[in-house]
Design an enzyme around this catalytic site. Structure first.
Site, PDB file in Angstrom:
ATOM      1  N   LYS A  76      41.710  47.997  45.040  1.00 15.15           N
ATOM      2  CA  LYS A  76      41.088  46.745  44.610  1.00 15.15           C
ATOM      3  C   LYS A  76      39.630  46.954  44.225  1.00 15.15           C
ATOM      4  O   LYS A  76      39.040  48.004  44.440  1.00 15.15           O
ATOM      5  CB  LYS A  76      41.205  45.686  45.711  1.00 15.15           C
ATOM      6  CG  LYS A  76      42.644  45.366  46.091  1.00 15.15           C
ATOM      7  CD  LYS A  76      43.485  44.891  44.919  1.00 15.15           C
ATOM      8  CE  LYS A  76      43.181  43.471  44.517  1.00 15.15           C
ATOM      9  NZ  LYS A  76      44.076  42.951  43.471  1.00 15.15           N
ATOM     10  N   HIS A  95      40.097  44.334  37.197  1.00 11.54           N
ATOM     11  CA  HIS A  95      40.160  42.919  36.796  1.00 11.54           C
ATOM     12  C   HIS A  95      38.992  42.527  35.882  1.00 11.54           C
ATOM     13  O   HIS A  95      38.260  41.587  36.160  1.00 11.54           O
ATOM     14  CB  HIS A  95      40.201  42.010  38.037  1.00 11.54           C
ATOM     15  CG  HIS A  95      41.300  42.341  38.993  1.00 11.54           C
ATOM     16  ND1 HIS A  95      42.630  42.195  38.663  1.00 11.54           N
ATOM     17  CD2 HIS A  95      41.277  42.838  40.261  1.00 11.54           C
ATOM     18  CE1 HIS A  95      43.375  42.580  39.690  1.00 11.54           C
ATOM     19  NE2 HIS A  95      42.583  42.981  40.655  1.00 11.54           N
TER      20      HIS A  95
END
Length: 372
Positions: A76, A95
């Site tokens: 992440k 992201h």
């Protein structure tokens, strides 16, 4: 050319998965890789498992000062408050390619440090299919929490919300726990819920279906939609007529909303729980524009402000597979392994060349738009 990988410890709260498992570490070392693994208090894998696999154990956070020739691998994103330039090659989910909030800030760190991002979400084979994804377990866990929230609403007052959830040691324990809540809900006289899944043919959708079948929901209660069913464009009254809606689509371009307040504010609405597995919360084209925060395991639901009908909640946890961290990590790392084996030739290997080109393109866009 030998490759050195450095597995960084995850910093996202309650993220227990790992990009490399002891199994894949052992395999890669056998192929000539050198692998450093950071001590990580929140990893599902014990550090001794990595030590036995042959990894060199290093302190948490040591990747920051590691030699530049190490490839830093993680899952992440890094903490938002970190701003220092990134000088290494990084493999992770960042992201930042779909205009998410703060995307330019993320890329600026790589640009400023002359680093490189190989985004795990965009590692694709020659057919444009992702080489590895957590989709199956995202759908599996999303369906589990969706059913848990629906069941909770049958046995509790509207003033109460689904309590915090913690990762499960394995799939069997999850099914047993949610299955018990489901049976208790049916004892109240509630009918078995109808669950509508959009994106049912993909990895995520198949995971959701697998859980619902294993927990005992009848096949006829699982409504499977994909591109054919959504081609007419939303919003869709069928969503409001279901008890649980699970969104499993991969958002790649603007589409019409799947649901709106006009449908939700009808007194005869059946819908009680929305699980947005895609969790494109900050994406301006999110097809479920009825909430604006990502939920977390500590507080898995957010209430939708409807003016009529029963209480409605959204689950929008963006790391759902962490509910089953060991199995999800093994599943993902197994699929990623063939691409990792190509890292010594990453400057000519199509998977990695495409990923670097994509990084360069979005970096140029970030620079261009920052100057406007």
């Amino acid at each position: 050319m030998s490759v050195t990988l450095h597995l960084r410890g995850e910093t996202k709260p309650l993220e227990h998965r790992a990009a490399l498992t002891p199994t894949t570490v052992k395999h890669l070392i056998g192929k000539g890789f050198k692998i450093y693994v950071e001590e990580s208090p929140q990893s599902i894998f014990k550090i001794d498992e990595y030590r036995r696999a042959g990894a060199i154990i290093v302190p948490f956070g040591s990747w920051i000062s590691a030699p530049r020739d190490r490839i830093i691998i993680g899952l992440k994103e890094m903490p938002e408050e970190d701003k220092f330039p990134l000088v290494h090659e990084h493999i992770q989910f960042a992201h930042c390619y779909k205009d998410q909030a703060g995307w330019k800030d993320v890329l600026r760190r790589f640009i400023n440090g002359n680093g490189t991002l190989y985004d795990l979400e965009f590692l694709e084979d020659d057919n444009g299919r992702r080489v590895a994804a957590f989709g199956f377990y995202a759908g599996f866990a999303g369906a589990a929490l969706g059913l848990a929230d629906w069941a909770f609403k049958q046995t509790h007052k509207d003033s109460e919300d689904l309590p915090a959830v913690s990762p499960y040691p394995n799939e069997k324990a999850l099914i047993k726990d949610i299955g018990k809540a489901y049976k208790n809900a049916l004892k109240t006289g509630a009918k078995k819920p109808k669950v509508l899944i959009i994106g049912a043919l993909g990895r995520c959708g198949s995971g959701a279906i697998d859980f619902l079948k294993k927990v005992g929901l009848p096949e006829e209660n699982i409504i499977k939609w994909d591109i054919q069913e959504t081609s007419r464009g939303g919003p869709f009254p069928e969503i409001a007529a279901s008890d649980i809606f699970i969104n499993c689509i991969y958002l790649s371009k603007p589409i019409a909303p799947f649901i709106n307040y006009e449908l939700l504010n009808k007194p005869d609405r059946k819908l009680r729980t929305v699980v947005d597995v895609s969790a494109d919360t900050t994406n301006p084209h999110n097809p479920i524009p009825i909430y604006n925060i990502a939920t977390v395991f500590n507080k898995p639901t957010v209430k939708v402000n409807t003016s009529s009908g029963p209480k409605l909640s959204v689950i929008s946890i963006d790391h759902l597979p962490s509910l089953l961290p060991r199995e999800a990590s093994e599943f993902f790392a197994h699929d990623l392994l063939p691409s990792l084996e190509q890292l010594p030739s990453r400057h000519v290997s199509p998977v990695w060349v495409r990923a670097e080109k994509l990084f360069n393109r979005h970096s140029a866009r970030a620079i261009r738009e920052s100057k406007l």
